[in-house]
Design an enzyme around this catalytic site. Structure first.
Site, PDB file in Angstrom:
ATOM      1  N   TRP A  11       0.825  -1.224   0.000  1.00 18.52           N
ATOM      2  CA  TRP A  11       0.000   0.000   0.000  1.00 18.52           C
ATOM      3  C   TRP A  11       0.854   1.266   0.000  1.00 18.52           C
ATOM      4  CZ3 TRP A  11      -4.496  -0.983   4.086  1.00 18.52           C
ATOM      5  CH2 TRP A  11      -5.329  -1.991   3.592  1.00 18.52           C
ATOM      6  N   GLU A 167      11.941  -5.752  -8.913  1.00 16.84           N
ATOM      7  CA  GLU A 167      11.186  -4.563  -9.288  1.00 16.84           C
ATOM      8  C   GLU A 167      12.096  -3.546  -9.978  1.00 16.84           C
ATOM      9  OE1 GLU A 167       7.490  -4.069  -6.595  1.00 16.84           O
ATOM     10  OE2 GLU A 167       9.171  -3.104  -5.590  1.00 16.84           O
ATOM     11  N   SER A 214       4.288  -1.606 -12.070  1.00 15.07           N
ATOM     12  CA  SER A 214       3.136  -1.343 -12.937  1.00 15.07           C
ATOM     13  C   SER A 214       2.358  -2.606 -13.317  1.00 15.07           C
ATOM     14  CB  SER A 214       3.567  -0.585 -14.203  1.00 15.07           C
ATOM     15  OG  SER A 214       4.096   0.694 -13.871  1.00 15.07           O
ATOM     16  N   GLY A 235       1.851  -2.315  -6.291  1.00 15.62           N
ATOM     17  CA  GLY A 235       1.625  -1.016  -5.665  1.00 15.62           C
ATOM     18  C   GLY A 235       0.252  -0.483  -6.038  1.00 15.62           C
ATOM     19  N   GLY A 236       0.222   0.403  -7.014  1.00 12.64           N
ATOM     20  CA  GLY A 236      -1.008   1.111  -7.390  1.00 12.64           C
ATOM     21  C   GLY A 236      -2.243   0.232  -7.540  1.00 12.64           C
TER      22      GLY A 236
HETATM   23  P1  13P Z   1       3.414  -0.067  -8.788  1.00 14.25           P
HETATM   24  O1  13P Z   1       2.640  -1.364  -8.896  1.00 14.25           O
HETATM   25  O2  13P Z   1       2.571   1.083  -8.350  1.00 14.25           O
HETATM   26  O3  13P Z   1       4.219   0.200 -10.026  1.00 14.25           O
HETATM   27  O4  13P Z   1       4.468  -0.280  -7.608  1.00 14.25           O
HETATM   28  C1  13P Z   1       5.241  -1.421  -7.593  1.00 14.25           C
HETATM   29  C2  13P Z   1       5.923  -1.500  -6.294  1.00 14.25           C
HETATM   30  O5  13P Z   1       6.811  -0.723  -5.998  1.00 14.25           O
HETATM   31  C3  13P Z   1       5.482  -2.524  -5.338  1.00 14.25           C
HETATM   32  O6  13P Z   1       6.367  -2.622  -4.274  1.00 14.25           O
END
Ligand code: 13P
Length: 256
Positions: A11, A167, A214, A235-236
């Site tokens: 989150w 990542e 992403s 993340g998002g």
């Molecule tokens: P996003 O999915 O927002 O690109 O972030 C990835 C992330 O950093 C998960 O730890």
């Protein structure tokens, strides 16, 4: 070797306590049914006790977003490993945002990994290269180096408690996700390859490796079709109930 796939929601610095409560109450009933996938929610520290309480009698797991390496002491603002015991099973360590904005070095990350393990917490160890390193063709060397540094002094037995999240920094929060082919290349050859060199083939085959950057429902399938990619760190898309449920569902359909 069958590895249980693992999809984790990071989150980051989002959702107030009230918002976290509402979100988790919406999410839990929908996530209950995918038992072939390990599902981990990593809220802010403030929401952690509530989320842990809410998830206690469910198959869902809790993760923290960071941890200090010392057990207690004069470290204003920090959270020590024993404080997470009983609340979190996992802890994200080495996230690129923490490396970048809070200046965490490989040495600090190594200390944190060992401290987490010593207190029975399972690290989700994040690694990944910048755009510049990627463009220079240095991804393999850089990511392998991050892993070697973070895992110094970690035994083979301890290694089996660790999840790795690959990542690439240029893919985080940018919408510019890595291709499945590239992610697989790094996950398989660089991450699993380095673990094989360090711990041998048998242990390397048991380690779960996630892709992050992403990830969303429209590209999840592309990643999950590769046998070496064992899930995602999200993340998002983890901040939208329907999206996150869909990510878990896709993982369950392909790998479950
Ligand atoms: P996003 O999915 O927002 O690109 O972030 C990835 C992330 O950093 C998960 O730890």
């Amino acid at each position: 070797m069958t590895r249980t796939p693992i999809v984790a929601a990071n989150w980051k610095m989002n959702l107030t306590l009230d918002e976290s409560r509402r979100f988790i109450n919406d999410l839990v009933p929908q996530l209950i049914r995918f038992d072939n996938v390990e599902r981990v929610i990593c809220p802010t520290f403030i929401a952690l006790p509530f989320v842990a309480d809410r998830l206690e009698d469910t198959p869902l797991k809790v993760g923290a977003q960071n941890v200090h390496w010392e057990t207690s002491g004069a470290f204003t603002s920090q959270i020590a490993p024993p404080m997470l015991q009983g609340l979190a099973e996992y802890v994200i360590i080495g996230h690129s945002e923490v490396r970048q904005y809070l200046n965490e070095t490989d040495e600090i990350i190594n200390r944190k990994v060992k401290a987490a393990l010593a207190h029975g917490l399972k690290p989700i160890l994040a690694v990944g290269e910048s755009d510049a390193l990627n463009q220079a063709g240095s991804t393999h060397e850089f990511v392998s180096g991050q892993l070697r540094a973070a895992l110094q002094g970690v035994s083979g037995e301890q290694m089996q408690q660790i999840v790795i999240a690959y990542e690439p920094i240029w893919a985080i929060g940018t919408g510019r996700n890595a291709t499945g082919e590239f992610a697989n290349e790094i996950v398989k050859n660089t991450v699993r390859g380095t673990i094989t060199e360090l711990y041998g083939e048998t242990i390397a085959q048991t380690i779960r490796i996630q892709y992050g950057g992403s990830v969303k429902s429209s590209n999840m399938e592309e990643y999950m079709q590769y046998p070496d990619i064992d899930g995602a760190l999200v993340g998002g898309a983890s901040l939208k109930v329907d999206e996150f449920v869909r990510l878990v569902e896709i993982t369950d359909q392909i790998k479950g």
